[in-house]
Each structure stands twice: as C-alpha cells, then as structure tokens.
Design a protein around this motif. Structure first.
Motif, PDB file in Angstrom:
ATOM      1  N   TYR A 163       0.978  -1.450   0.048  1.00 35.44           N
ATOM      2  CA  TYR A 163      -0.037  -0.304   0.160  1.00 35.44           C
ATOM      3  C   TYR A 163       0.936   0.927   0.180  1.00 35.44           C
ATOM      4  CZ  TYR A 163      -3.479   3.473   1.429  1.00 35.44           C
ATOM      5  OH  TYR A 163      -4.504   4.674   1.796  1.00 35.44           O
TER       6      TYR A 163
ATOM      7  N   THR B 290      -5.098   0.675  -3.562  1.00 34.11           N
ATOM      8  CA  THR B 290      -6.248   1.321  -2.843  1.00 34.11           C
ATOM      9  C   THR B 290      -6.980   0.557  -2.703  1.00 34.11           C
ATOM     10  OG1 THR B 290      -7.252   2.983  -4.588  1.00 34.11           O
ATOM     11  CG2 THR B 290      -4.566   3.138  -3.059  1.00 34.11           C
ATOM     12  N   SER B 291      -7.938   0.567  -1.400  1.00 32.72           N
ATOM     13  CA  SER B 291      -8.979   0.440  -0.912  1.00 32.72           C
ATOM     14  C   SER B 291     -10.171   0.091  -1.662  1.00 32.72           C
ATOM     15  CB  SER B 291      -9.576   0.489   0.309  1.00 32.72           C
ATOM     16  OG  SER B 291      -9.396   1.172   0.841  1.00 32.72           O
ATOM     17  N   ARG B 292     -10.202   1.553  -2.477  1.00 31.22           N
ATOM     18  CA  ARG B 292     -11.663   1.970  -3.139  1.00 31.22           C
ATOM     19  C   ARG B 292     -12.839   1.717  -2.204  1.00 31.22           C
ATOM     20  NH1 ARG B 292     -11.133   3.267  -8.466  1.00 31.22           N
ATOM     21  NH2 ARG B 292     -13.104   3.213  -8.702  1.00 31.22           N
TER      22      ARG B 292
HETATM   23  P1  FAD Z   1      -7.650   4.647  -0.010  1.00 27.97           P
HETATM   24  O1  FAD Z   1      -5.799   4.838  -0.132  1.00 27.97           O
HETATM   25  O2  FAD Z   1      -7.787   3.108   0.662  1.00 27.97           O
HETATM   26  O3  FAD Z   1      -7.674   5.247   1.873  1.00 27.97           O
HETATM   27  C1  FAD Z   1      -8.542   4.286   2.685  1.00 27.97           C
HETATM   28  C2  FAD Z   1      -9.575   5.549   3.309  1.00 27.97           C
HETATM   29  O4  FAD Z   1      -8.817   6.116   3.877  1.00 27.97           O
HETATM   30  C3  FAD Z   1     -10.331   5.811   2.015  1.00 27.97           C
HETATM   31  O5  FAD Z   1     -11.982   5.519   1.585  1.00 27.97           O
HETATM   32  C4  FAD Z   1     -10.708   7.279   2.759  1.00 27.97           C
HETATM   33  O6  FAD Z   1     -12.120   7.112   3.428  1.00 27.97           O
HETATM   34  C5  FAD Z   1      -9.777   7.421   3.632  1.00 27.97           C
HETATM   35  N1  FAD Z   1      -8.492   9.074   2.995  1.00 27.97           N
HETATM   36  C6  FAD Z   1      -7.901   8.542   2.159  1.00 27.97           C
HETATM   37  N2  FAD Z   1      -7.604   9.339   2.585  1.00 27.97           N
HETATM   38  C7  FAD Z   1      -8.076  11.005   2.442  1.00 27.97           C
HETATM   39  C8  FAD Z   1      -7.849  12.285   3.250  1.00 27.97           C
HETATM   40  N3  FAD Z   1      -6.742  12.273   1.805  1.00 27.97           N
HETATM   41  N4  FAD Z   1      -8.578  12.042   3.203  1.00 27.97           N
HETATM   42  C9  FAD Z   1      -9.751  12.052   3.977  1.00 27.97           C
HETATM   43  N5  FAD Z   1      -9.926  10.803   4.110  1.00 27.97           N
HETATM   44  C10 FAD Z   1      -8.722  10.559   3.652  1.00 27.97           C
HETATM   45  N6  FAD Z   1     -12.220  11.292  -0.005  1.00 27.97           N
HETATM   46  C11 FAD Z   1     -13.435  11.629   0.141  1.00 27.97           C
HETATM   47  O7  FAD Z   1     -13.810  10.518   0.975  1.00 27.97           O
HETATM   48  N7  FAD Z   1     -14.391  12.213   0.183  1.00 27.97           N
HETATM   49  C12 FAD Z   1     -13.969  13.483  -0.562  1.00 27.97           C
HETATM   50  O8  FAD Z   1     -15.138  14.393  -0.536  1.00 27.97           O
HETATM   51  C13 FAD Z   1     -12.632  14.006  -0.951  1.00 27.97           C
HETATM   52  N8  FAD Z   1     -11.717  15.156  -1.598  1.00 27.97           N
HETATM   53  C14 FAD Z   1     -11.168  15.151  -1.685  1.00 27.97           C
HETATM   54  C15 FAD Z   1     -10.246  15.859  -2.801  1.00 27.97           C
HETATM   55  C16 FAD Z   1      -9.372  16.067  -2.643  1.00 27.97           C
HETATM   56  C17 FAD Z   1      -8.434  17.954  -3.486  1.00 27.97           C
HETATM   57  C18 FAD Z   1      -8.478  15.629  -2.473  1.00 27.97           C
HETATM   58  C19 FAD Z   1      -6.523  15.733  -2.453  1.00 27.97           C
HETATM   59  C20 FAD Z   1      -8.236  14.336  -1.316  1.00 27.97           C
HETATM   60  C21 FAD Z   1      -9.894  14.146  -1.398  1.00 27.97           C
HETATM   61  N9  FAD Z   1     -10.284  12.623  -0.916  1.00 27.97           N
HETATM   62  C22 FAD Z   1     -11.441  12.775  -1.151  1.00 27.97           C
HETATM   63  C23 FAD Z   1      -8.979  12.367  -0.244  1.00 27.97           C
HETATM   64  C24 FAD Z   1      -9.093  10.488  -0.980  1.00 27.97           C
HETATM   65  O9  FAD Z   1      -8.611  11.551  -2.534  1.00 27.97           O
HETATM   66  C25 FAD Z   1      -9.647   9.656  -1.182  1.00 27.97           C
HETATM   67  O10 FAD Z   1     -10.440   9.587   0.024  1.00 27.97           O
HETATM   68  C26 FAD Z   1      -8.993   8.071  -1.443  1.00 27.97           C
HETATM   69  O11 FAD Z   1      -8.726   8.432  -3.278  1.00 27.97           O
HETATM   70  C27 FAD Z   1     -10.637   7.315  -1.992  1.00 27.97           C
HETATM   71  O12 FAD Z   1      -9.845   5.983  -2.266  1.00 27.97           O
HETATM   72  P2  FAD Z   1      -9.457   5.063  -1.191  1.00 27.97           P
HETATM   73  O13 FAD Z   1     -11.292   4.727  -0.732  1.00 27.97           O
HETATM   74  O14 FAD Z   1      -8.792   4.157  -2.649  1.00 27.97           O
HETATM   75  O15 FAD Z   1      -8.593   5.724  -0.608  1.00 27.97           O
END
Ligand code: FAD
Length: 475
Positions: free
Chosen positions: A220, A232-234
C-alpha cells in the motif's frame, strides 16, 4: 409498539450500534430512510445520488433477507418522522449521529422537538472511530496538526466488537413506502453513469475490503501513489455512506498484519489514511466555517481570477497537461479519481489557474461518488495552503514532474487521454515539447486533437508564488 430505526449515513446491518440497540429492545423495528433534499445540509451531488440509489436498494435487499424491508419516505425529516410515529405509535427513534454542523443541528432540533411529545431519540456514534469533541489536546483544545491528532485518536478510539446484527428483524407490514424508482436518483436522459465504478452497498464494501486485503494492502505505502494501479481500498464511498464501519476497516488491516499476511507498516499507513478521514470530520465539527472560508483567514485575500473558460477546460479535462486532463476525465466518466491525481488537479486549479478552491470543491462535490463534506473541504484547503496543517504555500505541484514520477510509463494518461496515446513515453506528460516529426508520427495535431497548455507552467507557478508569498507575509 415498534421502535423506529432511522438510517442516514450508516447503510449497513453489521457493526451498526443503532440497529443493535433497537434489536435489544426486543420490539418490532421500523427501518426508515428519509430523503430530505431541502433540509439535510448541502444538497447531494449527482454522483452521490447515483451511489445512494444503489446503496438503498442493497440495504432493502439485506433487510428483506432478514424478514424486514426498508421504508422509504421523502420530505422534511421531522414531518416524515412524525408521520411514521403516528402510524406506528413508536416512542423511540434509534439513529447513528451525523457530525457535520448542519446535520448535527438538525438532529438536535428534531430530538428536542420530539421529546416534547414523549418520543425519545437515542443517538449513537456509528460512523467515526471517535466522536468529534472527544479528541482534544492537553489544553482541551482541538488538534490543528494531524500527527498528534492521529496519535491521540489511536490511543482512545472506540473499537467495538464486531457484530453481524440481528438474524431476523420483524417489521409491521401495514406501512407504506415510496418506490425508489420514483425518486429519480439514477440519472436519466442522458444516463451518464455507464462507466461508473464500484458496488454500492454493504456486500460490495466487504468485497472491496477483502480484495484490498489480498492484493493492495501488502504494498500500500508505495502502491497508493501510482494512479494506474488498483492498490488502494476504494472504500471511500462505502465509508461515507456507512456501508462499512471505519473500525471494521481498521481491525481488518491490523488483523492482516498480526497474522503476518502484510507488513505492519503497510497496515498502519492505511490506518493513518482512515485517520485523515477522522481528522477532517473533527476539524469540520470544531470549525464549521471552513466549508465557506479559509481556516487561515489571510488566505481569503487571495487575488482569485474569474476565468470561466479555464475553469471549463479544467472541468472537462482540456487543459493541455495530460496528468491533469486524465484525472478530470477519470472523475467525469467513473465518479472517482485517484488520490495522487486529486492533489495534482487541485493544485493546478488553485495555483496555476489561480481559481478559487471553492470552485473545485463544488465540482468534486457534484462528480465524486465519495463526495464527503468534511474530507472534500479539508483536502481542498490542504492543497490551497489555507487549511489546518496544510501544505506549505510554496508547494506547487509541477504537473509534468508529477506525471513523470508517478505515471512514468504513461499508463494512466494513455488510458484517459487516448488522443495522445501514441506519443513516446518521453513526451507523454508534455506533448508540446515533442518535435514536429514525433507529433506527426503519433498522429497528433496539437491545438486540434489535443490542446496546447492553457497556461505556461513557469508563468503560472511564478504568478501563484507571488500571490501566495504576499499572503504568507501577512500571517
Ligand atoms: P485509500 O487509500 O484506500 O484510503 C482509505 C480510506 O481513508 C479512504 O477510503 C478514505 O475514507 C480515507 N482517506 C484516504 N485519504 C484521505 C484524505 N486525504 N483525506 C480524508 N480521508 C482520506 N475523500 C473522500 O472520501 N471524499 C472526498 O470528497 C474527498 N475529496 C478530496 C479532494 C481532494 C482535493 C483531495 C486531494 C482528496 C480528497 N479525498 C476525498 C481524499 C482521498 O483522495 C480519497 O479518500 C481516496 O482517494 C479514496 O480512495 P480509496 O478509498 O481507495 O483510498
């Protein structure tokens, strides 16, 4: 008499404290979801509606398997609850709290008003590892910096034991429900959702989690930065809608580490991203104004440009910077964008184009299936430099270097920007630098098939730095 179970952002049966408490009463349960478009804080974006539509169908199916069903009502939350109370004689409403300021205020108002009529609302925390307000520093103040926040959060997070929820749920059958088809949450004419990704609902969330544990979590830390990889986990939309509890995700990752299936450091990196979700929610709770104004007020004096043409080019993935355009097109077509690319496109809008972060935040709100008020606002302010614990002002992502570093072979860019796919790797992140014969060989007419950059990188960077430096001097 039955009790009411008011589903909101906890669309699951496992690990659901409100459901467990309702079941403990031994009474029949009336599970309801109320679509309150006017009173429920910021109206849902189009992509969120798409997700919600499917998630509610999945919840209804899961309830039906346990002998119950989901009652759907649309309108003002309090009026609809009162109607249901009249129809059922219920005197208790179980619900998992929402912590966004508007939703919090609405819940408090409803609880207060129903109490006067002898109906008790019993709120629990079903969505966060720790209740906002419960993680404070030594001076009883909210943390403004992530690392100490996360440490304190981990020391005190509430990690309830895993529960599957009651096996059978009995629900009175005389109650009417809207038909979800009539809610029109799924887009029609045109239906732009053909390529939307993810499987909304609790079963989909668990499938995503187990896939991630097997094929993403082990690598990861490095994999999460490569947008062409599914590393990533989505789980973001599922966590937003509460289809899975955050403590389940944390426990699963740590369990994989303690069983020796993945290195502990990889699991903790994932847990710290869940920590960023918590940090965002806690910040919004303590500083509700951040949806509108900069956390650091001097940043609201930025000389933002009003430039609808560039904004449109950004939204539609036509800026001439392949990594930016790939991200914006991925977002438009699938309702999702990779985190690394979110940072790059946000930085490009705010810094290279000098367009107000609120424009970008609003666009993400409408187009992301994981749109979440706290996370979206926190991250936009982080990129803008105006947030708590934000990136330093002089950090301006270079869209060419970011592409070269994180999409070295151009896989991600070629997928989403096919018109430049035949360019050699060397030019894939900066097509305008390619010699004429290379462009011709790739069948690419710059300015016709694909735009030239709408802003020069060095000029955009210098303009942003000057504006940001002036602000930094004020602070
Ligand atoms: P993984 O990498 O698997 O992460 C696990 C979980 O951690 C995510 O599902 C999410 O719940 C949380 N997480 C991860 N990164 C962040 C972060 N930077 N901030 C807060 N929580 C995080 N995330 C949202 O859920 N909703 C949004 O509206 C959102 N808007 C964003 C806007 C910008 C400009 C940026 C830079 C990031 C934003 N994110 C947002 C954070 C992040 O991009 C996403 O949570 C992540 O890409 C989701 O993919 P994943 O579940 O595979 O993440």
């Amino acid at each position: 008499t039955p009790v009411i179970l008011w589903f909101r952002r906890d669309l699951r049966l496992a690990d659901n404290p409100a459901l467990n408490n309702a079941a403990d009463t031994g009474r029949a349960i009336v599970p309801v979801y109320i679509l309150d478009e006017a009173g429920d804080g910021r109206p849902l974006g189009a992509a969120s509606k798409w997700w919600l539509d499917k998630s509610l169908r999945a919840l209804d199916a899961a309830l039906q398997q346990r002998g119950s069903r989901l009652i759907l009502r649309r309108g003002d939350s309090e009026s609809e609850l009162r109607r249901l109370i009249d129809e059922t004689g219920a005197t208790t409403v179980f619900m998992n709290r929402r912590f966004e300021p508007d939703a919090w205020a609405q819940d408090a108002e409803i609880a207060h008003s129903l109490k006067d009529d002898g109906v008790e609302c019993r709120g629990t925390n079903g969505t966060l590892l720790a209740r906002p307000g419960s993680v404070l520093n030594g001076s009883s103040q909210p943390y403004r910096v992530f690392t100490p926040f996360h440490k304190a959060l981990m020391a005190q997070a509430e990690v309830p034991t895993h529960t599957l929820g009651p096996r059978a749920i009995s629900t009175p059958d005389h109650l009417s429900s809207d038909s979800i088809d009539d809610w029109g949450l799924h887009p029609k004419r045109p239906d732009w959702s053909a390529e939307f990704e993810g499987e909304p609902g609790e079963a989909g969330a668990l499938a995503a989690l187990s896939h991630f544990l097997k094929s993403g979590l082990g690598g990861y830390g490095a994999g999460r930065d490569i947008p062409s990889r599914a590393a990533t986990s989505r789980l973001s939309a599922a966590l937003h809608w509460g289809e899975i509890s955050p403590w389940r995700a944390v426990a699963a990752a740590r369990g994989a580490a303690s069983d020796g299936r993945v290195p502990g450091a990889e699991a903790e990196k994932f847990v710290s991203e869940i920590g960023w979700r918590e940090f965002s929610a806690h910040l919004l709770h303590h500083f509700p104004f951040i949806t509108e104004r900069a956390f650091r007020p001097e940043y609201d004096t930025m000389p933002w440009r009003d430039d609808p043409k560039s904004l449109k080019a950004w939204q539609t993935g036509q800026t001439g910077y392949p990594i930016v355009d790939a991200g914006m097109r991925q977002l438009w077509r699938t309702g999702y964008m990779h985190n690394r690319v979110r940072m790059v496109v946000a930085s490009f809008l705010i810094k290279h184009l000098l367009i107000d972060w609120r424009e970008g935040e609003a666009w993400f709100w409408d187009t992301l299936v994981d749109a979440d008020l706290a996370s979206n606002v926190q991250n936009w302010q982080w990129v803008a430099g105006s947030g708590a614990d934000a990136a330093p002002y002089f950090r301006i992502f270079n869209p060419i270097a970011q592409g070269e570093k994180f999409d070295a072979e151009g896989r991600y860019v070629r997928r989403w920007v096919p018109e430049i796919a035949r360019l050699p790797d060397k030019y894939i992140h900066a097509p305008w630098t390619a010699p004429r014969e290379i462009l011709a060989g790739a069948g690419l007419r710059l300015g016709q098939d694909y735009p030239r950059p709408i802003v020069d990188h060095a000029e955009g960077r210098a303009r942003a730095l000057a504006a940001l430096k002036a602000i930094d001097n004020k602070s």
